[in-house]
Design an enzyme around this catalytic site. Sequence first.
Site, PDB file in Angstrom:
ATOM      1  N   LYS A 147       0.850  -1.196   0.000  1.00 25.25           N
ATOM      2  CA  LYS A 147       0.000   0.000   0.000  1.00 25.25           C
ATOM      3  C   LYS A 147       0.886   1.248   0.000  1.00 25.25           C
ATOM      4  O   LYS A 147       1.896   1.305   0.716  1.00 25.25           O
ATOM      5  CB  LYS A 147      -0.904  -0.024   1.236  1.00 25.25           C
ATOM      6  N   SER A 171      -9.447   1.868   3.164  1.00 26.11           N
ATOM      7  CA  SER A 171      -8.610   2.596   2.217  1.00 26.11           C
ATOM      8  C   SER A 171      -7.607   1.718   1.452  1.00 26.11           C
ATOM      9  O   SER A 171      -6.975   2.178   0.497  1.00 26.11           O
ATOM     10  CB  SER A 171      -7.827   3.698   2.957  1.00 26.11           C
ATOM     11  N   SER A 194      -9.641  -0.538   7.340  1.00 20.80           N
ATOM     12  CA  SER A 194      -9.126  -0.307   5.991  1.00 20.80           C
ATOM     13  C   SER A 194      -8.470  -1.507   5.335  1.00 20.80           C
ATOM     14  O   SER A 194      -8.157  -1.467   4.147  1.00 20.80           O
ATOM     15  CB  SER A 194      -8.130   0.856   6.007  1.00 20.80           C
TER      16      SER A 194
END
Length: 466
Positions: A74, A149, A173
């Site tokens: 990420k 996210s 997330s």
Amino acid sequence: MDSQIRSLHNKLVSKQISCTNLVKEKLALLKPNTHNTVNSLLDETAINLAKKVDEKIANGEPIGLLEGIPFGIKDVYMVEGTYTTASSTLLKNYKSAYTATAIKKLLDAGAIPLVKENCDSFGHGSSSENTIFGAVKNAKNPELVGGGSSGGSAVNVAKNFTVFSIGGDTGGSVRQPAGYNSIYGLKPTYGRISRYGLMAYASSTDCVGPIAKSIEDIRIVLNVMSGKDVKDQTTYASSKIEQNAILNAENIKTVGYFKNFVDSKAIDENIKKDFLSTIENIKAKGIEVKALDFFEADTLVSTYYTLAMAETASNLSRLDGTNYGNRIDADNLKESYSITRSENLSEETKRRIVGGNQVLSQGFSDEIYLKGLALRDQISQNFENDFNEVDIIISPVTPMAPPKIGDSLKDPLAMYLSDAYTVGFSLGQLPTLTVPNGTETGLQITAAKNNDELVLKFANFLKDIL
């Protein structure tokens, strides 16, 4: 036990495949960026590392279990020499000067990084639409959001673009996008994995989380990343979770669920129906199931966002263009700060910073922020009481199915409420795993602090009965 990591390891060792070809195949899948999951490819680094693995194998040298296994990161983790943008305009040209502890442990184990993955800017969102790289598209239906996210990380795993990915979970997330894309995603006990080098959103709930297609791969990656880190004082020494330890769930006698989650008017009827069916399947195996009382979803969401916005307002105050980010000069220093942040931060990020500064301001902090801290203590105490009665708590991951791309941006409140079933476990700092069974968006399995092993054990049990 299913494991892509073990399968690929065996093929590499037996020379059925070469590491270089494996990496090139994955890069070829990522390069078209069909689901907007890619912020930057680490292709040159990945291929060079793969060649070294092939040389070791050719020379008859042993390789570790993760050596040569391609993975994604990420784009909120520092990896030295790579762009770390947090999917934001402010940091779109920022290069990391060092590598995050969790990522370094994977690199030291020989895993090969392929990609920095798209996400909501600074982790601010539940759909991976708040990004300068385009909305992440769901792996099952590209008209739907990928979740957030850590949407890019989840979709890459679901589409087999990466073997596993490392997301970040603050209020759900990792778990929510894992549920939206029907894969596994773990938020470990807070402090089990170092946060050093993870761009801070809300420091008291931020967790490094692995995303994969099997429980065994989650276990392998978790073991490598776990441990005390002198650079993160919230970390602690943890025992390795052995494979045999998670194969037998006989010591799990009682399972709880929050009845107000299921009775909520906000929950989709199909998700509710499937969840209740899962409870009956568990009962049929001789396990006692208890309905538990908990805080209402709107209280959990309000408490979480009060504290998270306050922390992110503090954490992002350093991003003013002076030391980090895309500086825009104005007539004086104060105006330079203002225009730099106004022009470079997303609407959602600005919304959270303004909200955080509001609850921390004089006249509001006692009434709002301190009340949020008190509620957090009550939530943690509620969990302690619950785990005196039950071994495991299960819940839906989300009250609703993933929305269409664009819908969440029109209604930020609806986006916040999509976290209703995940944020409570974050406030309690508990280990929680999303599994792709039980409802359309999966189930969450939660245990008491430091009982990550129990979570994986029950996940294996559910996999066999659902």
